[in-house]
Enzyme design. Structure first.
Site, PDB file in Angstrom:
ATOM      1  N   CYS A 280      78.522  30.337  22.185  1.00 31.14           N
ATOM      2  CA  CYS A 280      78.028  31.515  21.464  1.00 31.14           C
ATOM      3  C   CYS A 280      76.504  31.531  21.446  1.00 31.14           C
ATOM      4  O   CYS A 280      75.892  32.593  21.438  1.00 31.14           O
ATOM      5  CB  CYS A 280      78.569  31.542  20.052  1.00 31.14           C
ATOM      6  SG  CYS A 280      78.118  30.108  19.078  1.00 31.14           S
TER       7      CYS A 280
ATOM      8  N   HIS B 238      77.421  28.767  14.276  1.00 30.89           N
ATOM      9  CA  HIS B 238      77.759  29.867  15.167  1.00 30.89           C
ATOM     10  C   HIS B 238      76.531  30.747  15.344  1.00 30.89           C
ATOM     11  O   HIS B 238      75.735  30.912  14.414  1.00 30.89           O
ATOM     12  CB  HIS B 238      78.917  30.657  14.549  1.00 30.89           C
ATOM     13  CG  HIS B 238      79.357  31.826  15.366  1.00 30.89           C
ATOM     14  ND1 HIS B 238      79.742  31.698  16.683  1.00 30.89           N
ATOM     15  CD2 HIS B 238      79.467  33.150  15.069  1.00 30.89           C
ATOM     16  CE1 HIS B 238      80.078  32.895  17.150  1.00 30.89           C
ATOM     17  NE2 HIS B 238      79.906  33.792  16.189  1.00 30.89           N
TER      18      HIS B 238
ATOM     19  N   ASN C 229      83.700  33.593  24.898  1.00 30.39           N
ATOM     20  CA  ASN C 229      83.215  32.266  24.509  1.00 30.39           C
ATOM     21  C   ASN C 229      84.018  31.202  25.245  1.00 30.39           C
ATOM     22  O   ASN C 229      85.249  31.206  25.205  1.00 30.39           O
ATOM     23  CB  ASN C 229      83.377  32.090  22.993  1.00 30.39           C
ATOM     24  CG  ASN C 229      82.624  30.887  22.467  1.00 30.39           C
ATOM     25  OD1 ASN C 229      82.668  29.814  23.054  1.00 30.39           O
ATOM     26  ND2 ASN C 229      81.934  31.068  21.359  1.00 30.39           N
TER      27      ASN C 229
ATOM     28  N   ASP D 133      78.711  39.675  18.735  1.00 25.62           N
ATOM     29  CA  ASP D 133      79.310  38.429  18.263  1.00 25.62           C
ATOM     30  C   ASP D 133      80.387  38.001  19.250  1.00 25.62           C
ATOM     31  O   ASP D 133      81.555  38.353  19.122  1.00 25.62           O
ATOM     32  CB  ASP D 133      79.891  38.659  16.869  1.00 25.62           C
ATOM     33  CG  ASP D 133      80.388  37.378  16.224  1.00 25.62           C
ATOM     34  OD1 ASP D 133      80.383  36.341  16.906  1.00 25.62           O
ATOM     35  OD2 ASP D 133      80.770  37.402  15.045  1.00 25.62           O
TER      36      ASP D 133
END
Length: 1115
Positions: A205, A452, A200, A469
């Site tokens: 994201c 997010h 990131n 993630d």
């Protein structure tokens, strides 16, 4: 997601999600820590977070005279919390509100806790209008509070009509869920799952989740690999190569992959990487860009083959034989979430037939206005179906974007042939079976003001799901990927069932945002095999080389404790760098030859390495240690002793300069004879001093290194003048002046050397630097900008090349000027004015640069508001080299003494509104504004009187008294309206009353709540006057045609509730007696009708967050 805190950014209007430091310039909205900690392995249970709601009732709210206020402490998850508010705003005109760790000052070092929470100001009249904002944060000692600097406008909060303050009482709620913090330092995604994540960059994201989804569509990946690229392409300048490189690394790397090359190829800067965007919009923009770059190549049309479907829009008249249809393509479908329980309900709504009748009839060619049916059916669906769920919608009542967290279900298998193919047009191909299986679920966790993104994907369509993630990839079960992403509310188990507790429900802020389905019949084609033969050879070679270099660096890092880096500076380095790369001290050690030597190697053996590298025999080498002096200079200090050279490299490093014990820095002294051959080093006694010499030429403004000499401590500079002249190429008798370069940080110290004093008397020692030049001639002093060494070094130390940009074109450099950091404000604007050919420098206004947002700061530099240029260029701990300028029509000191107001003048008889910028001294009054305005507008008659009104959300809040000072009038959020005072209002008798008249409509989507629109106005009514009589005057005033006016309804509104009136009603008696006309009246006469004024263009992308810039890919 790893929490990344970008440096502070300035932004004037956007909602801020920040800790509460009390300064105006705060950090930008940022991605906050993910709502849920993912599981480390399949069998690890997911714990429900401890959750609680706290209500804080604050009485006598408007009389609070404290800057900030804390609530009582409440406990959630075993932790102490409290709410912190700034009732008058934290240096903003909004209520500021934060969640605070109540006992942060007493917690042990290194504490942290993760919480998802919402803060709310309750609307005590209509609960639906409660303002609630949600986020999540990893609290720690540095950021022990987190929340919203601009929670809601103070104007709304303190307005008694709005319902947030009732009986001067404010009710605030906090809903807090404490999350389990999982340590992932030692987690290996590749080892655990076979897949790697994406790093990131700050707020990327949203992009990472999309890239993982696209990468795991193998047909798409193969098409990207087959886009033509060459070995001379640069990834940061080529989107195809950057994407190929990224996909290759995702396929073959063992650790998480960086995306910086890709975002650079987009043309993004650091600010773009810290600005969160909409994933749906990025998907469209990226696919459009790739589709364009695939044209004329072997993969032309690949994007269309994967994602393109078609639907048919039609309109069919009911009473005549007329039908119109239009076929359109789509790459994704936007499906309604609000009011739909699942995907099928959204498709039902998509193909729902609308009847066009009454005022909404369809104009058919040859038939005129006709009742008709309007709808859409699908002609074909694509192999890969991308469904964008409309989780974000524009709320017209609140004039803001809101997130829809309603429960919305989606199936593992999607049958679009259901109910006798009701979604498909009769012309659709009946041989194609539209049965789809779910491939990926992109999730948004958080609210409209920040959040997010992550993705659940099953790459091979097996039963195993994976959560991508950012850098982490974990195995997940189907329940986690589907049911837990439906959204909606979740009920917490009762903690004390015996006490008859009301079940506590909390909204789930993590929910599906985008779904990707793959058609069963195309599954084998889409989930195809992609291996190295699909990757261009030059790309394989390039990326394998990169990987080898990476592995080499990794190995070096792992073995670093076994080696010492030795940096060896020589005379050649000093000569090459002085006057080019450096001006002060002797050398930049980062640019000299370095050796990586095992610590156990004897130093004498290292000398053999040096002999091979530089061709200097061991017996002719002498090494000096460098030392950092107290004045921050760095000079050769002493030669190595024979016993030290007998030690190992590691031992020698330990005894060298402690400030640089990670490496050993040496100066190699080599004496050369007349034939330039190396000689043994001369004996060095305590009486011998090694000095270094630089030569300055004031005509060329040039400084260069000319060599070094050993001198006797008791000797004098007079004794070496001829040698110095020889080194400089001067005649033997040239008169020269000598200066010692003493230091340069923080300021330059360079002192004249008395040639008659001994070197010891002048306090010269080993490693000192003497700068010399031809003796200045008196008549030449004005000829040169910097006639001597001290003035030149002062100039070099403070010079600054500044890139000037016009404030109107903040991305483009106009020109550059070389200035001094010591220039005063006047010096800077004078040089700038001279460059652009402006006679009056005071008409220039400067604005500093924000290093983090790469944009101008919101507030310009005030006239003589800073002392020096250096003050204009500093931004927190960063130094910029950019300044923005604008040329004003009046001098800046004069402008700063003025107040500019934007006033909308409404003509008395013409249907026109003209905006005027009124510029007057800050001490002026409203009467001065009106007098100035009279000179600029067309009045209905010469003696017409004007008034100034404050309008907000289509209501009149204030008539400004003529004596009011203009300095504190705010025209940024409120509209200032000027208008003529009608004659009938000037002399109101005891039987007349002045009332407010507003337009309104009832919003069907907001429980029939009243929504004002249009221009409010005053009206004089008379005792005994009926509504019928008043309606005639209103119709004449507004010039509304009879047929339209007949549809209008009239109501008396009090606190937003309409009481409809009949023509026979006497109106004056309905209004409470009020003497003043200041403030928004609680009662007004409402005109209910449809709003025919043009709407703001929010429909282009209903899902875009309110705080975003549009996504752009520039290259």
């Amino acid at each position: 997601m790893t929490m990344m805190t970008p440096p502070p950014l300035e932004q004037e209007d956007d909602e801020m999600l920040v800790p509460h430091p009390e300064f105006t310039e705060g950090p930008q909205p940022m991605e906050v820590a993910q709502v849920e900690a993912p599981t480390m392995a399949e069998n690890q249970p997911v714990e429900d977070p401890p959750t609680s709601r706290f209500t804080w009732t604050i009485e006598n709210f408007s009389r609070l005279n404290t800057k900030k206020l804390y609530s009582e402490i409440f406990i959630v998850g075993g932790y102490k919390w409290r709410i912190l508010i700034f009732p008058k705003g934290n240096n903003v005109d909004h209520l500021s509100m934060y969640l605070d760790v109540a006992d942060s000052g007493t917690l042990p070092y290194g504490w942290s806790r993760n919480a998802q929470f919402s803060l709310a100001v309750c609307n005590q009249i209509h609960n639906k209008f409660t303002i609630r904002k949600d986020t999540q944060h990893q609290f720690n000692a540095r950021e022990s509070d987190w929340g919203f600097t601009s929670f809601m406008p103070l104007g709304d909060l303190y307005d008694p009509i709005k319902g947030y303050l009732v009986n001067d009482t404010c009710v605030i709620e906090a809903e807090v869920a404490v999350r389990r913090v999982v340590d992932y330092w030692n987690y290996d995604s590749k080892k655990e799952t076979g897949y790697v994540g994406l790093k990131n960059q700050g707020a990327t994201c949203y992009m990472n989740s999309l890239l993982q989804t696209l990468y795991h569509i193998p047909y798409f990946r193969k098409a990207v690999y087959h886009m033509p690229t060459t070995e001379i392409d640069i990834p940061s300048a080529s989107i195809p190569l950057a994407l190929q490189s990224l996909f290759y690394k995702l396929q073959y790397s063992d650790s998480s992959v960086a995306t910086k090359e890709l975002t650079k190829s987009f043309g993004w800067d650091m600010y773009d990487s810290f600005m969160q965007h909409d994933v749906q919009e990025l998907n469209r923009v990226l696919c459009e860009k790739l589709e364009d770059k695939m044209k004329g190549t072997v993969v032309e049309g690949a994007i269309q083959q994967l994602f393109e479907g078609h639907h048919m829009n039609f309109i069919e008249c009911i009473n005549v034989d007329y039908k119109s249809s239009r076929k359109e393509s789509f790459y994704d479908l936007q499906l309604d979430v609000k009011g739909c329980k699942d995907v099928y309900a959204s498709f039902d709504k998509y193909v729902e037939v609308e009847r066009l009748e009454g005022d909404n009839k369809y104009h058919a060619e040859q038939y005129g206005l006709q009742d008709a049916k309007k709808g859409a059916l699908f002609v074909d669906f694509p192999p890969v179906l991308q469904l964008q769920l409309k989780r974000f919608e524009y709320d017209y009542m609140r004039d803001t974007m809101v997130k829809i967290n309603d429960r919305y279900e989606f199936p593992l298998q999607l049958n679009l042939d259901r109910d006798n193919r009701k979604y498909l047009s009769p012309d659709a191909d009946h041989t194609v079976r539209n049965l789809y299986t779910l491939h990926s679920v992109l999730v948004h966790s958080g609210g409209v003001h920040g959040g997010h993104y992550y993705a659940f994907i099953r790459p091979t369509l097996s039963d195993q799901w994976y959560k991508f993630d950012d850098e982490r990839v974990t195995k997940e079960d189907v329940k986690r990927a589907l049911e837990e992403q439906y959204g909606g509310e979740e009920e917490l188990p009762q903690t004390n069932p015996g006490f008859n507790n009301t079940p506590f429900k909390f909204t789930k802020y993590s929910n599906a945002y985008m779904l990707v389905y793959i058609r069963e019949s195309d599954k084998d084609k889409i989930i195809c095999n992609v291996d190295e033969k699909d990757i261009a050879e030059h790309l394989r070679i390039r990326l394998k080389k990169e990987q080898e270099e990476k592995e080499h660096k990794k190995k070096e890092k792992a073995e670093a404790h076994l080696y010492t880096i030795i940096k060896v500076a020589r005379d050649e380095d000093l000569a090459q760098q002085t006057g080019k790369d450096i001006y002060f001290d002797l050398v930049d050690h980062e640019k000299v030859r370095s050796f990586r030597i095992q610590k156990q190697m004897p130093f004498n053996l290292f000398k053999d390495e040096v002999a091979k590298e530089f061709g200097v025999p061991v017996q002719y080498q002498r090494f000096w240690l460098w030392a950092k002096r107290q004045n921050h200079t760095y000079r050769p200090n002493r030669p190595l002793h024979p016993q030290e050279e007998a030690q190992s490299v590691g031992q020698l490093r330990e005894v060298s300069n402690k400030a640089h014990n990670a490496e050993l820095r040496l100066f190699l002294e080599v004496e050369l004879g007349p034939d330039l051959r190396a000689l043994p080093p001369p004996d060095k006694t305590k009486e011998d001093i090694l000095l270094f010499f630089k030569l300055y030429d004031p005509e060329k403004e040039e400084l260069r290194y000319v060599g070094r000499l050993f001198v006797k401590a008791l000797g004098k500079p007079l004794e070496i003048l001829s040698k110095l002249n020889q080194m400089a190429g001067f005649s033997q008798n040239e008169e020269i002046e000598l200066y010692e370069e003493i230091k340069f940080d923080p300021s330059v110290m360079c002192e004249h050397i008395d040639k008659k004093l001994s070197f010891r008397s002048s306090q010269l020692e080993d490693g000192d630097i003497i700068c010399y030049q031809k003796a200045p001639i008196q008549e030449n002093e004005d000829k040169y900008r910097y006639p001597d060494v001290p003035s030149f070094l002062e100039y070099v130390h403070n010079r600054q090349v500044v890139h000037f940009r016009s404030l109107e074109r903040p991305k483009e450099d106009d020109f550059s000027l070389e200035l001094s950091k010591l220039f005063t404000y006047d010096d800077v604007v004078e040089r700038l004015a001279r460059h652009i050919g402006l006679d009056d420098p005071s008409k220039i206004r400067l604005t500093s640069h924000n290093c983090y947002s790469q944009q101008p700061k919101p507030q310009p530099v005030k006239y003589r508001g800073v002392e020096h240029l250096s003050d204009m260029l500093v931004h927190y701990n960063q130094i910029s080299d950019i300044l923005y300028y604008e040329v004003l029509d009046i001098p800046l000191p004069e402008l700063q003494g003025l107040k500019t107001l934007k006033v909308a003048f409404h003509h008395a008889t013409k249907d026109e509104v003209v905006i005027h910028n009124i510029r007057l001294p800050k001490s002026s009054t409203v009467a001065d504004v009106i007098n100035d305005l009279k000179t600029k507008v067309e009045l209905s008659h010469p003696n017409a009187e004007l008034r100034l009104i404050e309008v907000f959300y289509h209501k009149i809040y204030k008539i400004f008294p003529p004596s009011e000072k203009i300095e504190n009038i705010n025209d940024q959020y409120w509209t200032l309206r000027a208008e003529e005072i009608p004659e009938e209002e000037k002399n109101l008798g005891p039987h007349n009353r002045l009332i407010h008249v507003y337009h309104f409509m009832k919003d069907p989507n907001q429980n029939q709540m009243v929504q004002n629109f249009g221009e409010p106005f005053f009206l004089v009514i008379h005792d005994g006057e009926t509504l019928a009589e008043i309606k005639l005057r209103i119709q004449k005033k507004l010039q509304v045609p009879d047929d339209e006016f007949s549809k209008w309804k009239f109501a008396l509104l009090s606190l937003g509730r309409p009481e409809y009136l009949q023509d026979s009603d006497i109106i004056a008696g309905r209004f409470q007696q009020r003497r003043d006309v200041y403030g928004a009246w609680e009662q007004y006469l409402g005109l209910e009708h449809s709003d025919t004024t043009p709407k703001r263009a929010y429909t282009a992308n209903q899902s875009r967050h309110a705080y975003e810039k549009p996504v752009k890919i520039y290259n």
